[in-house]
Structure formats: C-alpha cells, structure tokens
Design a protein around this motif. Structure first.
Motif, PDB file in Angstrom:
ATOM      1  N   ILE C  84       5.365  17.657 -12.004  1.00  0.00           N
ATOM      2  CA  ILE C  84       5.743  18.688 -11.038  1.00  0.00           C
ATOM      3  C   ILE C  84       4.654  19.760 -10.941  1.00  0.00           C
ATOM      4  CG2 ILE C  84       7.080  20.257 -12.542  1.00  0.00           C
ATOM      5  CD1 ILE C  84       8.654  19.190  -9.340  1.00  0.00           C
ATOM      6  N   CYS C  85       3.987  20.060 -12.062  1.00  0.00           N
ATOM      7  CA  CYS C  85       2.870  21.021 -12.027  1.00  0.00           C
ATOM      8  C   CYS C  85       1.741  20.490 -11.152  1.00  0.00           C
ATOM      9  CB  CYS C  85       2.318  21.277 -13.427  1.00  0.00           C
ATOM     10  SG  CYS C  85       3.339  22.383 -14.410  1.00  0.00           S
ATOM     11  N   SER C  86       1.465  19.205 -11.288  1.00  0.00           N
ATOM     12  CA  SER C  86       0.399  18.587 -10.509  1.00  0.00           C
ATOM     13  C   SER C  86       0.682  18.724  -9.015  1.00  0.00           C
ATOM     14  CB  SER C  86       0.267  17.112 -10.894  1.00  0.00           C
ATOM     15  OG  SER C  86      -0.654  16.462 -10.050  1.00  0.00           O
ATOM     16  N   LEU C  87       1.915  18.417  -8.615  1.00  0.00           N
ATOM     17  CA  LEU C  87       2.243  18.476  -7.192  1.00  0.00           C
ATOM     18  C   LEU C  87       2.318  19.926  -6.691  1.00  0.00           C
ATOM     19  CD1 LEU C  87       2.643  16.639  -4.814  1.00  0.00           C
ATOM     20  CD2 LEU C  87       5.096  16.616  -5.258  1.00  0.00           C
ATOM     21  N   ALA C  88       2.844  20.820  -7.515  1.00  0.00           N
ATOM     22  CA  ALA C  88       2.917  22.232  -7.115  1.00  0.00           C
ATOM     23  C   ALA C  88       1.510  22.781  -6.866  1.00  0.00           C
ATOM     24  CB  ALA C  88       3.642  23.044  -8.188  1.00  0.00           C
ATOM     25  N   CYS C 106       9.462  23.868 -10.133  1.00  0.00           N
ATOM     26  CA  CYS C 106       8.434  23.783 -11.173  1.00  0.00           C
ATOM     27  C   CYS C 106       8.704  24.814 -12.270  1.00  0.00           C
ATOM     28  CB  CYS C 106       7.053  23.991 -10.554  1.00  0.00           C
ATOM     29  SG  CYS C 106       5.682  23.617 -11.674  1.00  0.00           S
ATOM     30  N   ALA C 107       9.068  26.025 -11.876  1.00  0.00           N
ATOM     31  CA  ALA C 107       9.368  27.088 -12.847  1.00  0.00           C
ATOM     32  C   ALA C 107      10.514  26.664 -13.772  1.00  0.00           C
ATOM     33  CB  ALA C 107       9.736  28.374 -12.119  1.00  0.00           C
ATOM     34  N   GLU C 108      11.514  26.052 -13.183  1.00  0.00           N
ATOM     35  CA  GLU C 108      12.678  25.635 -13.978  1.00  0.00           C
ATOM     36  C   GLU C 108      12.304  24.559 -15.008  1.00  0.00           C
ATOM     37  OE1 GLU C 108      15.993  24.321 -11.585  1.00  0.00           O
ATOM     38  OE2 GLU C 108      17.006  23.429 -13.322  1.00  0.00           O
ATOM     39  N   CYS C 139       4.936  30.615 -11.544  1.00  0.00           N
ATOM     40  CA  CYS C 139       5.657  29.907 -10.472  1.00  0.00           C
ATOM     41  C   CYS C 139       6.832  30.729  -9.957  1.00  0.00           C
ATOM     42  CB  CYS C 139       6.145  28.536 -10.956  1.00  0.00           C
ATOM     43  SG  CYS C 139       4.848  27.297 -10.974  1.00  0.00           S
ATOM     44  N   ARG C 140       7.487  31.456 -10.838  1.00  0.00           N
ATOM     45  CA  ARG C 140       8.586  32.312 -10.384  1.00  0.00           C
ATOM     46  C   ARG C 140       8.092  33.369  -9.401  1.00  0.00           C
ATOM     47  NH1 ARG C 140      11.190  31.332 -15.587  1.00  0.00           N
ATOM     48  NH2 ARG C 140       9.759  32.763 -16.576  1.00  0.00           N
ATOM     49  N   LYS C 141       6.846  33.830  -9.582  1.00  0.00           N
ATOM     50  CA  LYS C 141       6.286  34.820  -8.650  1.00  0.00           C
ATOM     51  C   LYS C 141       6.063  34.221  -7.252  1.00  0.00           C
ATOM     52  CE  LYS C 141       3.476  37.080 -12.199  1.00  0.00           C
ATOM     53  NZ  LYS C 141       2.053  37.185 -12.611  1.00  0.00           N
ATOM     54  N   MET C 142       5.831  32.927  -7.195  1.00  0.00           N
ATOM     55  CA  MET C 142       5.570  32.246  -5.914  1.00  0.00           C
ATOM     56  C   MET C 142       6.868  31.904  -5.191  1.00  0.00           C
ATOM     57  SD  MET C 142       2.348  32.028  -5.877  1.00  0.00           S
ATOM     58  CE  MET C 142       2.116  33.390  -7.022  1.00  0.00           C
ATOM     59  N   ALA C 143       7.927  31.705  -5.942  1.00  0.00           N
ATOM     60  CA  ALA C 143       9.161  31.121  -5.386  1.00  0.00           C
ATOM     61  C   ALA C 143       9.965  32.101  -4.523  1.00  0.00           C
ATOM     62  CB  ALA C 143      10.018  30.584  -6.528  1.00  0.00           C
TER      63      ALA C 143
END
Lengths: 143, 143, 143, 143
Positions: C84-88, C106-108, C139-143
């Motif tokens: 999931i990190c790769s795709l994010a 991804c964050a989860e 990732c939480r900052k992006m979501a």
C-alpha cells in the motif's frame, strides 16, 4: 478459476484469512467461512484481473489514437484503475483484512474509469468500459 | 478471456504494441500481427494471473502452518513469484517491448517457486506448484 | 529529494494534477497550488518509500528468526504495508485525484504494522516500527 | 537513508538475503557481507525510488502538454520504467536472489526512458532523463 478454496477440516489451521483481531474466527467455523470467502472472492479477483488487463490495453491503444488529447483523461484513469485492481486482487488472494476497504476504493476508481471510457467509440474503450463497470459492481459486493 | 484482440483495419493505428524500433510493424500487417500477439499473450497472461493468485494464497497459508520454519523458503519464493507474475502480465497486456525479457525472468522464478512448493504435501503448495510450473512453461514460450 | 515541484509559469499547463472535475484549478493559480501540493506530497512520498523498504527488509529478516511463529502476523502486515505504501507513493507522484483516499487507508495499515513491529525487540522490527509510525503520521496529513 | 544494514553478530541469523543455494553465506561472514550488500544496495534503491517518482510525474505532465502526440513514446516508457524501478527497489530491499537480474533489465529500460526524455525540453522531461540515467548507472553496478 482461482486456485483457492479447497481447505478441508484437517488443514483449517492454514487459513489464509489472517488473524488481526478484526475477524475472529472459531476453528470449527473457519473451514466453512474460508470456503465462503474464497467463493465470495473468486469472481471479484477474476473481475479485477479482467479489468486491469483491459485498462493496460486501453491506455496503450489510446496513446496511438489520432485525437490523443481527447484520450488524456482516459489514459490517466486507466493507469490508476489498473494499479488499484492489481492490488485489490492480491489483497483478496492473500486474505488480507484490508481487502474490503481496498475494494471499496477500487469500486470508485473503476466506476470513474468505466464512465470515462464509455464516452468513446473505440473498441478498446468499449471493452474497457464494460470490464470496469463489471469490476466496480463486483468490488461493491466485497466492500 | 482477455479483452484484447479485436482491432479491425480501421483501428489498426491504435496498436498497443508500441513503436520502439524493435518491432517494426507495417500498417497492413499490423492487424494480423496484433491479433497473433494477443492470442499469443492471452494464455500467458491468464497463467500469470492464476500463478500470482496461487502464490499469494500459498504464502498466507504457509504462515499458518504448524512447521513454519520448513515453509520459510516457500514464502520467500511465493513473494518474488507473485510480484514478477503481476508485472509480466501487465507488460504483456500493454504490449510493452520488454514483455519478452520480463517473461524470461518470470519463467525462471516460477520454476524455482514451483520446485520448492512441490516438496510440500499441503494442498495450497500442490496447487501453487502446478500453477507455477504451468506459468513457467507459458512464459518460456514468450521469452 | 523528489524530482518534482519546479514548474514555472510557462509550463503550468503541464500540471501533473489531472483534471477529473474534482480539483478545478485555474491557470494562474495552478503553478502555486502545484508547488504547494508537491511540497505537500514530498515528505509523504519519502516516508512511504522509507516505510516500504523497512517492511520488505523486516519481512525477509523475520523469516529467518528462531521463533518464526511469533513473527507470522508481523510478516503478514509487512506485506500489506509495503504494497500500500508503494501504491500511495505512486499515486502522489502522479498527482492522482485518489491519492488522498489511498493515503487514508495507507495510514491505517501503517499504524497496524508499526504497532505489531513495536512488540518485538529485533533491530529490523524496531526500525520498521519507526518507519511505519512516521509514514502513518505523514499519510494522515494527506488524507 | 535506507533502514537496513544494522545487523550485529547476534542477529546475523536474521539475514534478509535468503537461502536459495545461489549465495551460500557462512555464519561468520554473513554480518559483513550483509552490511556490504546493504550498503551496496542502498544507493541503488534510492536511485530507483527517485526514478520512479520522476517517471510518474513525467507521464502525468506529458499528458497535459500541447503537443501530446510527440510525448506518446515518452509516456509509454515512463510507465514501464516506473514499474520496473518499483519492483527492483523491492527485490533489493528484501534481499531477493533475483535482484541482480531484475536490476539488469531495469538498467536497460531506464536507459531507453532517459534517452527518450532527453529529446524533450520540458522541465519534467529533463528531470526524468537525469533520474533515469542515474538509475541506469546504479542498476548496472548491481547486475
């Protein structure tokens, strides 16, 4: 045909649905629920594979169209759609507890990609639209 | 069934086999050669998808086996094999000029993974061994 | 360092943030918002790449631990987390309109993987826990 | 910075370089050789990540260029290049015995993609050409 779904009682400890505390499964019901989830997943994995193949083909074909500008958004969506379908199929195949959430996002992207492809008359777009809409439908059932 | 292979003369300019100078294709033979390469690719894409699904399932199932140490190498190979099958299928679906070279490496990894899985008696390993050996055979035809 | 974020006014039409109707961007503000979103994305892409590298290494290292059974859940989560990190990272790098939603999932997964790794004392697990928790935060900052 | 390379003697059994018989490593030399291979891999993993980010950005930016037809081959190569760089980085991070062979193909695709991007004057193409050529060079050292 997906090569899963044939666990018997003896091998029920080898469940591919892994134990993250989110899906507590008792030993005696595990075999049944696995078979259910494998049957459950099978047609969605197949739809994801069909869809990503159609999207890869559509993107490549779009890049050779005469009116390339008209296809730009289609190419962009094909790329995201192929990627998310690929990962969704793998999360389902491995029994990830995150498969349902990924399928939910996959359904959204498939729907958008299918709607875009449906605007174009080329055979690769029509095939892709059909594969995307089918996959969106299957993924919604998983989510 | 792969959703490719239906280009007609009119759309033959939309070939997904892209022009890197390695596969020069004349307009009038393009439709035919595309159909050939799509038929050519179709069973290999299908074998790659079957194989990666089997590898993902096998890796997850191995992680729940009693004698986990015995399965470590199987899990490692399943991971590499699923990844390379996934990319090989996508390179073929998009008509990449590098599809053949990737299939060559894919065949090697599938063979190694299938040989390792064949050492174990669990149903998920037996299914995976069969899918890997089938995929290795299909990929060798592409390489 | 990410090789993005240097568009000037002249090239502002080449925005990688694509036009799906969800993020309407006027020409004159495009350059600025692109730079903002590239700066915005840069540290998250970096965190995703660090995290997936740590997860790949952790999974391989876990498979060679003495008490392998204890590491099974860690290996499972490493696998999902790396994927999931790769795709994010790729969705962010391409400016996909679905980047934020993928970052949310991804964050989860990063949080769950980091929490699991934090239970173990091995250096590869400690490094992975730190990388996962950092990535979850970004990732939480992006979501 | 890659979060690998800190194994000490005590943890030398946790080597991420897995045992396929191709790279027999004695216990006492394992720590050293791991550190060597991690240092060895570190700059190549970094180059792959930089390259795939540049390729994703370049492909998206190309799709918004005025003369889109001129960019078609660039977009095709960006796609293949981003995919192979992503997998090469992961094979290295996990210590796969197939990392070198994948790096060899990665170098070839990076070179082709960098050469194509170098033909264009746009900033995203120039940045991508530089990242591709750097990655091709790093991958050749691994192969």
């Amino acid at each position: 045909m997906v090569t899963t779904g044939t666990w018997d009682i003896k091998e029920s400890v080898s469940s591919p649905v892994y134990s993250t505390g989110k899906r507590p499964i008792k030993i005696h019901t595990k075999t049944v629920s696995d078979e259910m989830s494998n049957n459950h997943y099978e047609s969605c994995i197949e739809a994801c594979n069909q869809c990503l193949t159609a999207c890869e083909n559509c993107a490549s074909s779009c890049l050779h169209e005469q009116d390339l500008k008209m296809m730009a958004r289609c190419i962009e969506l094909d790329r995201d759609c192929a990627d998310i379908c690929s990962l969704a199929a793998r999360f389902m195949a491995r029994g990830s507890p995150y498969a349902a959430k990924l399928c939910s996002l996959c359904a959204e992207i498939c729907q958008a990609c299918g709607d875009e492809c449906a605007k174009h008359h080329m055979e690769h777009c029509k095939q892709c639209a059909a594969a995307c809409h089918k996959c969106a439908e299957e993924c919604r059932k998983m989510a």
